[in-house]
Design a protein around this motif. Structure first.
Motif, PDB file in Angstrom:
ATOM      1  N   CYS A 244      -2.749  37.219  -0.855  1.00 35.13           N
ATOM      2  CA  CYS A 244      -1.630  36.167  -1.025  1.00 35.13           C
ATOM      3  C   CYS A 244      -0.326  36.808  -0.232  1.00 35.13           C
ATOM      4  CB  CYS A 244      -1.434  36.078  -2.481  1.00 35.13           C
ATOM      5  SG  CYS A 244      -2.535  35.265  -3.520  1.00 35.13           S
TER       6      CYS A 244
ATOM      7  N   VAL B 172      -7.431  30.602  -1.639  1.00 34.31           N
ATOM      8  CA  VAL B 172      -7.565  31.027  -3.289  1.00 34.31           C
ATOM      9  C   VAL B 172      -8.720  30.281  -3.698  1.00 34.31           C
ATOM     10  CG1 VAL B 172      -6.632  30.564  -5.364  1.00 34.31           C
ATOM     11  CG2 VAL B 172      -5.149  31.269  -3.504  1.00 34.31           C
TER      12      VAL B 172
ATOM     13  N   GLY C 158      -4.134  33.365  -8.848  1.00 32.88           N
ATOM     14  CA  GLY C 158      -4.060  33.309  -7.339  1.00 32.88           C
ATOM     15  C   GLY C 158      -2.703  32.583  -6.950  1.00 32.88           C
ATOM     16  N   TYR C 159      -2.818  31.330  -7.552  1.00 31.33           N
ATOM     17  CA  TYR C 159      -1.509  30.570  -7.124  1.00 31.33           C
ATOM     18  C   TYR C 159      -0.272  31.088  -7.467  1.00 31.33           C
ATOM     19  CZ  TYR C 159      -5.107  27.314  -5.277  1.00 31.33           C
ATOM     20  OH  TYR C 159      -6.018  26.540  -4.383  1.00 31.33           O
TER      21      TYR C 159
ATOM     22  N   GLN D 143       0.739  33.537  -5.150  1.00 32.01           N
ATOM     23  CA  GLN D 143       1.382  32.739  -4.065  1.00 32.01           C
ATOM     24  C   GLN D 143       2.753  32.408  -4.204  1.00 32.01           C
ATOM     25  OE1 GLN D 143      -0.991  29.738  -2.421  1.00 32.01           O
ATOM     26  NE2 GLN D 143      -2.471  31.120  -1.504  1.00 32.01           N
TER      27      GLN D 143
ATOM     28  N   THR E  44      -2.525  40.195   5.684  1.00 26.80           N
ATOM     29  CA  THR E  44      -3.636  39.571   5.016  1.00 26.80           C
ATOM     30  C   THR E  44      -4.756  39.696   5.595  1.00 26.80           C
ATOM     31  OG1 THR E  44      -2.052  38.065   3.365  1.00 26.80           O
ATOM     32  CG2 THR E  44      -4.314  37.291   3.998  1.00 26.80           C
TER      33      THR E  44
END
Length: 500
Positions: free
Chosen positions: A15, A127, A139-140, A143, A198
């Motif tokens: 992320c 994700v 995961g979100y 982010q 990333t």
């Protein structure tokens, strides 16, 4: 075979690139209106200039989603799009503040936004690819955390350049201040380096592995509801209907242009384009030539799962006020709170710098909100959490009209920050569990339609409301946005959530 859970640091690495994306996005949102006004635009034309950004997203994101779903090579599935989009966006950030004319700046906004979208859309699908369903909310949220970190610094960069490093924030008429130019240079470097981190620190599952993971998951309602293709006749009827509506609206605008606003042509054009797209899809369907990306994207648009349809309405009313904020906050604060309209004046530039700080506040708040949202969900649920946060944002926008001291505008921006963090995480946590992994990218791209369409609508009608209804006072655009965000919160209660 179950998709394995990833460690905290693995999720962190996958992320981290979003911080760079948001660095560029925040610089764009906080400063492009300032650059446009410096180069001669007034707020009556601002929406028309800004519309390049959402139109670009409307076109680019489903295309990139479709391609990334079908891509596999030495660099993986999504990562090539991260890298090349970041490179192009970084170059655009270096060029944008040096634009010699207004229309070159508008063109650079188009290029910059297209490049940002090339990097950003695959990150959403990434994700869903990499995390099991029980970790997707984390995961979100991660982010959202990086979005906040990147944006809080980027939004305040011009102010920091002036107040910390004594770099001038004023310039001769028609020239962008040095503080803004240096901020864009720094943003270009951070964007590329964060995405590169990333790309180098993550690996992706192969298509065979993803297929095996997908086979082991119960599909439920989230499976493709639209496995039956839309017929050519359905496309043709829909296309003709929408084109007729667009044509009639365009004629009405033309006949009444002196009393209406030219930006309304954007709305008529959007209706015509949607009708034309359906006619093209119908022509291809009638000839059984549907094995192409265009036909599949259009068919998937009409085949969205129920949860995605309901979330689309929420997104529509959530993003309308955000676009209003990005277009009109600078002109609203400088005129309503500072009483300045001359872009070369010290007072105007103080107000414009303060807008950067306010944007930094809402983005900084979103960092805290990204941490608190999982706790809020634990003690309530996703729907109530989203409703509460959107209500904070809606009331924050409306309060701009009633606050006189610009220092107190920090308070409503805290509410906007909670709404922003929730918009960037909660809908995607719900959506990713309702989509098949094999089409995660294209459906995430289609979901972007309901982020873009309200922005085009805002660009079409807000100028009319500000100039014709509210006597040229841009602050009322924020009030309209606040009402829209309150409606979005209420519509959240309709969304059906699929259990993990």
């Amino acid at each position: 075979m179950q998709k394995p859970a990833l460690s905290f640091w693995q999720i962190w690495n996958m992320c981290f690139g979003f911080m760079g994306i948001q660095f560029g996005f925040a610089l764009q949102n906080a400063n492009v209106s300032r650059i446009f006004q410096t180069l001669g635009a007034d707020y009556n034309n601002m929406a028309l200039l800004w519309v390049a950004a959402p139109i670009t997203g409307l076109i680019v994101q489903p295309i990139i989603g479709y391609w990334s779903d079908k891509t596999w090579g030495r660099m993986g599935r999504r990562r090539p799009f991260f890298l090349w989009g970041a490179l192009a966006a970084s170059l655009a950030l270096f060029i944008m503040p040096n634009s010699p004319t207004l229309w070159i700046a508008a063109g650079m906004l188009w290029i910059m936004d297209a490049s940002i979208n090339v990097s950003m859309e695959p990150f959403r699908a990434f994700v869903g690819d990499m995390l099991p369903r029980r970790q997707r909310a984390l995961g979100y949220a991660m982010q959202s955390f990086f979005i906040g970190v990147g944006a809080v610094v980027a939004s305040a960069l011009p102010w920091m350049m002036t107040n910390w490093f004594d770099i001038s924030n004023v310039a001769p008429s028609g020239q962008v201040p040095e503080s803004v130019r240096l901020a864009f240079y720094a943003g270009g470097a951070v964007f590329f380096l964060a995405v590169l981190w990333t790309v180098l620190s993550t690996r992706e599952y192969s298509p065979d592995q993803l297929a095996a993971f997908e086979d082991s998951q119960p599909q439920g309602e989230g499976a493709l509801r639209g496995s039956v293709s839309r017929s050519a006749g359905q496309y043709n009827r829909g296309g003709l209907t929408w084109m007729a509506i667009g044509t009639i609206l365009g004629f009405v605008i033309h006949q009444n242009i002196e009393r209406l606003d030219k930006n309304l042509y954007l709305l008529a054009g959007g209706l015509l384009a949607f009708g034309l797209a359906q006619l093209v899809a119908g022509w291809l369907a009638a000839r059984e030539r549907t094995a192409n990306g265009f036909s599949q994207v259009i068919n998937d648009l009409f085949s969205m799962p129920i949860a995605m349809r309901q979330l689309a309405v929420v997104q529509f009313f959530s993003w309308f006020p955000l676009f209003a904020m990005w277009i009109y906050t600078t002109s609203a604060v400088t005129s309503h709170h500072y009483g300045a309209t001359d872009t070369s004046s010290v007072l105007y530039n103080q107000g414009a710098d303060w807008v950067g700080v306010l944007f930094s506040v809402y983005n900084g708040t979103s960092i805290l909100a990204a941490i608190l949202i999982p706790l809020m969900v634990k003690f309530s649920n996703l729907r109530i959490t989203h409703l509460f946060n959107l209500a904070l944002g809606g009331l924050g926008f409306i309060s701009f009209l009633y606050i006189d001291d610009p220092a107190w505008l920090v308070l409503p921006m805290v509410g906007v920050g909670f709404a922003w963090a929730s918009i960037l995480s909660v809908p995607y946590a719900i959506l990713s569990n309702a989509l098949p992994t094999a089409k995660m990218g294209v459906f995430m791209g289609i979901f972007n339609f309901f982020i873009v369409i309200p922005q085009i609508l805002a660009a079409s009608i807000l100028g009319f409301f500000v100039t014709r209804i509210f006597d040229g006072q841009p602050v009322y655009a924020l009030v309209i946005g606040g009402v829209s965000m309150l409606v979005a919160g209420l519509m959240t209660l309709r969304v059906k959530i699929q259990e993990v």
